[in-house]
Design a protein around this motif. Structure first.
Motif, mmCIF file in Angstrom:
data_model
loop_
_atom_site.group_PDB
_atom_site.id
_atom_site.type_symbol
_atom_site.label_atom_id
_atom_site.label_comp_id
_atom_site.label_asym_id
_atom_site.label_seq_id
_atom_site.Cartn_x
_atom_site.Cartn_y
_atom_site.Cartn_z
ATOM 1 N N ASP A 1 0.808 -1.220 0.000
ATOM 2 C CA ASP A 1 0.000 0.000 0.000
ATOM 3 C C ASP A 1 0.837 1.264 0.000
ATOM 4 O OD1 ASP A 1 -2.715 -1.159 0.175
ATOM 5 O OD2 ASP A 1 -1.904 -2.018 2.013
ATOM 6 N N ASN A 2 0.588 2.080 -0.985
ATOM 7 C CA ASN A 2 1.260 3.373 -1.132
ATOM 8 C C ASN A 2 2.727 3.281 -1.553
ATOM 9 O OD1 ASN A 2 0.152 5.893 -1.213
ATOM 10 N ND2 ASN A 2 -0.277 5.973 0.967
ATOM 11 N N THR A 3 3.198 2.046 -1.774
ATOM 12 C CA THR A 3 4.558 1.855 -2.297
ATOM 13 C C THR A 3 4.470 1.308 -3.719
ATOM 14 O OG1 THR A 3 5.487 1.427 -0.108
ATOM 15 C CG2 THR A 3 6.736 0.607 -1.998
ATOM 16 N N LEU A 4 3.801 0.159 -3.853
ATOM 17 C CA LEU A 4 3.647 -0.449 -5.175
ATOM 18 C C LEU A 4 2.352 0.033 -5.837
ATOM 19 C CD1 LEU A 4 5.135 -2.604 -6.937
ATOM 20 C CD2 LEU A 4 3.478 -4.266 -6.065
ATOM 21 N N THR B 1 7.597 0.541 9.812
ATOM 22 C CA THR B 1 7.276 -0.839 9.452
ATOM 23 C C THR B 1 8.337 -1.378 8.486
ATOM 24 O OG1 THR B 1 5.760 -0.016 7.737
ATOM 25 C CG2 THR B 1 4.808 -0.662 9.833
ATOM 26 N N ASP B 2 8.426 -0.795 7.300
ATOM 27 C CA ASP B 2 9.262 -1.353 6.235
ATOM 28 C C ASP B 2 10.762 -1.256 6.518
ATOM 29 O OD1 ASP B 2 6.834 -1.754 4.749
ATOM 30 O OD2 ASP B 2 6.867 0.387 4.311
ATOM 31 N N VAL B 3 11.213 -0.077 6.906
ATOM 32 C CA VAL B 3 12.657 0.123 7.128
ATOM 33 C C VAL B 3 13.118 -0.640 8.370
ATOM 34 C CG1 VAL B 3 14.439 1.829 7.680
ATOM 35 C CG2 VAL B 3 12.720 2.342 5.935
HETATM 36 MG MG MG Z 1 2.827 1.286 2.855
#
Ligand code: MG
Length: 180
Positions: A38-41, A124-126
């Protein structure tokens, strides 16, 4: 105590995931790109993706770079979003826990240096990439949504970024994977 927030510091900052070219990924020794959904890809208001996304996916496929979605969203939601795009995924990954990333690396016998995690959220991601021992790419959100779930994370990230930029003056938004 000096607070540097290394665990939230991305290895790279790139405007958009679509800026990552096959050549550049190869030059950095990357065979597998893990990405947030979400909001990245994809943006929630454009579930089918843009022509840019489709071109990028095709480039990766032709270039032999594997793409796998690592999402905190439910299986149903992620499957609905990526099945048409023919992308493998891990749902319900509980980032910042690294378990989704580590599971993929174990299944596919991947070395940490050939995997990179891309996402729009540091908390979250990093953080998950850091815990998994792999490099990370922070990207700008595809759209500025007003989803209340991310509001708290974003307020914390705004504060964290001030500290991180102070300690990493070379870290800036780029169009490429620039090593500092
Ligand atoms: Mg996201």
């Amino acid at each position: 105590m000096v607070m540097q927030l290394k665990f939230l510091t991305p290895t790279y900052m790139v405007d958009s995931i679509y800026d990552l070219t096959v050549e550049e990924l190869r030059n950095h020794g990357i065979t597998t790109v893990l990405t947030d959904l979400d909001n990245t890809l994809l943006a929630w208001n454009n579930p089918d993706g843009t022509p840019e996304l489709h071109q990028w996916l095709q480039d990766l496929k032709q270039g032999g770079i594997e793409l796998i979605v690592i999402s905190n969203n439910t299986n149903k939601r992620v499957a609905k979003a990526v099945d048409a795009l023919n992308i493998d995924f891990v749902a319900w990954s509980l980032k910042p826990l690294p378990r989704g990333i580590l599971a993929v690396m174990r299944q596919r016998h991947l070395q940490p240096q050939e995997v990179i995690m891309v996402g729009d959220q540091m908390l979250t991601d990093v953080w998950a990439a850091h815990l998994a021992g792999i490099r990370s790419v922070l990207v700008k959100r595809l759209i500025d949504s007003d989803m209340w779930q991310t509001w708290l994370n974003r307020s914390i990230e705004t504060q964290a970024k001030k500290i991180i930029f102070k300690h990493n003056p070379n870290l800036k938004w780029e169009k490429t994977l620039r090593d500092n």
